[in-house]
Scaffold this motif. Structure first.
Motif, PDB file in Angstrom:
ATOM      1  N   TRP A  51     -24.176  -9.515 -12.105  1.00  0.00           N
ATOM      2  CA  TRP A  51     -23.568 -10.679 -12.449  1.00  0.00           C
ATOM      3  C   TRP A  51     -21.816  -9.620 -12.533  1.00  0.00           C
ATOM      4  O   TRP A  51     -22.385  -8.503 -12.993  1.00  0.00           O
ATOM      5  N   ARG A  52     -21.304  -9.838 -12.252  1.00  0.00           N
ATOM      6  CA  ARG A  52     -19.788  -9.366 -12.304  1.00  0.00           C
ATOM      7  C   ARG A  52     -18.896 -10.305 -13.396  1.00  0.00           C
ATOM      8  O   ARG A  52     -18.091 -11.465 -12.384  1.00  0.00           O
ATOM      9  N   PRO A  53     -19.061  -9.907 -14.799  1.00  0.00           N
ATOM     10  CA  PRO A  53     -17.379 -10.781 -15.393  1.00  0.00           C
ATOM     11  C   PRO A  53     -16.696 -10.288 -14.886  1.00  0.00           C
ATOM     12  O   PRO A  53     -15.912  -9.834 -14.674  1.00  0.00           O
ATOM     13  N   ALA A  78     -23.098  -5.873 -13.352  1.00  0.00           N
ATOM     14  CA  ALA A  78     -22.616  -4.934 -12.629  1.00  0.00           C
ATOM     15  C   ALA A  78     -21.109  -5.168 -12.896  1.00  0.00           C
ATOM     16  O   ALA A  78     -20.461  -5.869 -12.949  1.00  0.00           O
ATOM     17  N   PRO A  79     -20.666  -3.828 -13.623  1.00  0.00           N
ATOM     18  CA  PRO A  79     -21.352  -2.445 -12.949  1.00  0.00           C
ATOM     19  C   PRO A  79     -21.896  -2.458 -14.705  1.00  0.00           C
ATOM     20  O   PRO A  79     -22.072  -2.614 -15.625  1.00  0.00           O
ATOM     21  N   GLY A  80     -23.553  -1.372 -13.967  1.00  0.00           N
ATOM     22  CA  GLY A  80     -23.710  -1.607 -15.557  1.00  0.00           C
ATOM     23  C   GLY A  80     -25.199   0.322 -14.978  1.00  0.00           C
ATOM     24  O   GLY A  80     -25.055   0.542 -14.422  1.00  0.00           O
ATOM     25  N   TYR A  81     -25.788   0.258 -15.746  1.00  0.00           N
ATOM     26  CA  TYR A  81     -27.117   0.972 -15.525  1.00  0.00           C
ATOM     27  C   TYR A  81     -28.023   0.865 -14.575  1.00  0.00           C
ATOM     28  O   TYR A  81     -28.118  -0.281 -14.084  1.00  0.00           O
ATOM     29  N   GLN A  82     -28.061   1.798 -13.597  1.00  0.00           N
ATOM     30  CA  GLN A  82     -28.720   2.091 -12.152  1.00  0.00           C
ATOM     31  C   GLN A  82     -29.741   1.661 -12.100  1.00  0.00           C
ATOM     32  O   GLN A  82     -30.815   0.915 -11.738  1.00  0.00           O
TER      33      GLN A  82
END
Length: 157
Positions: free
Chosen positions: A149-151, A129-133
């Motif tokens: 998971w937020r890098p 996240a963020p990423g494709y919904q």
């Protein structure tokens, strides 16, 4: 029976249960209508003619210029599948048969197919996240627990 369908007492995910993908709806409305669009993930560094002249051998170039614009087989364009298998076999140490694999080049559809095949109610899915919904939306709609998971960028970048 395929996973994602109702079988062996497990409830599969029905397409009507999925939420509308907000990003896809946004692009459907604005992508080709807006004067300036600064949020595209695609690029156009070369024109097609330049790419063919620079990178294609004569056989590949001829295949392209004679290519039908009709739909290919569902699994993809046979010559391309065989060429991809050949490339992965020679460069990646794989043992692929180009006639036994599927080509998927649209991220949302690939995510959907993967999630439908792999995720069941009660599974735990970790996604960026963020990423494709669809990375979290399809899994959640299938009844999976979703962990985002937020890098975090550190001093090393």
């Amino acid at each position: 029976a395929a996973r994602g369908a109702q079988s062996a007492g497990k409830q599969g995910l029905a397409m009507g249960q999925l939420p509308a993908f907000a990003l896809e709806r946004y692009f459907a409305k604005h992508e080709f209508a807006a004067r300036h669009l600064l949020c595209c993930s695609d690029t156009e560094p070369l024109r097609l003619r330049e790419a063919l002249e620079e990178y294609a051998d004569r056989e590949s170039e001829a295949l392209f210029w004679n290519l039908s614009l009709a739909y290919t087989e569902c699994k993809g364009y046979g010559p391309l599948l065989r060429e991809l298998a050949s490339m992965y076999n020679s460069e990646g140490g794989c043992e692929l048969d180009g006639d036994r694999h599927v080509q998927e080049v649209a991220p949302q559809e690939g995510i959907l197919l993967g999630m439908l095949a792999l995720v069941e109610s009660g599974d735990r899915v970790v996604t960026t996240a963020p990423g494709y919904q669809s990375l979290h939306g399809v899994a959640a709609s299938a009844g999976a627990e979703v962990a985002l998971w937020r890098p975090i960028e550190d001093e090393a970048g």
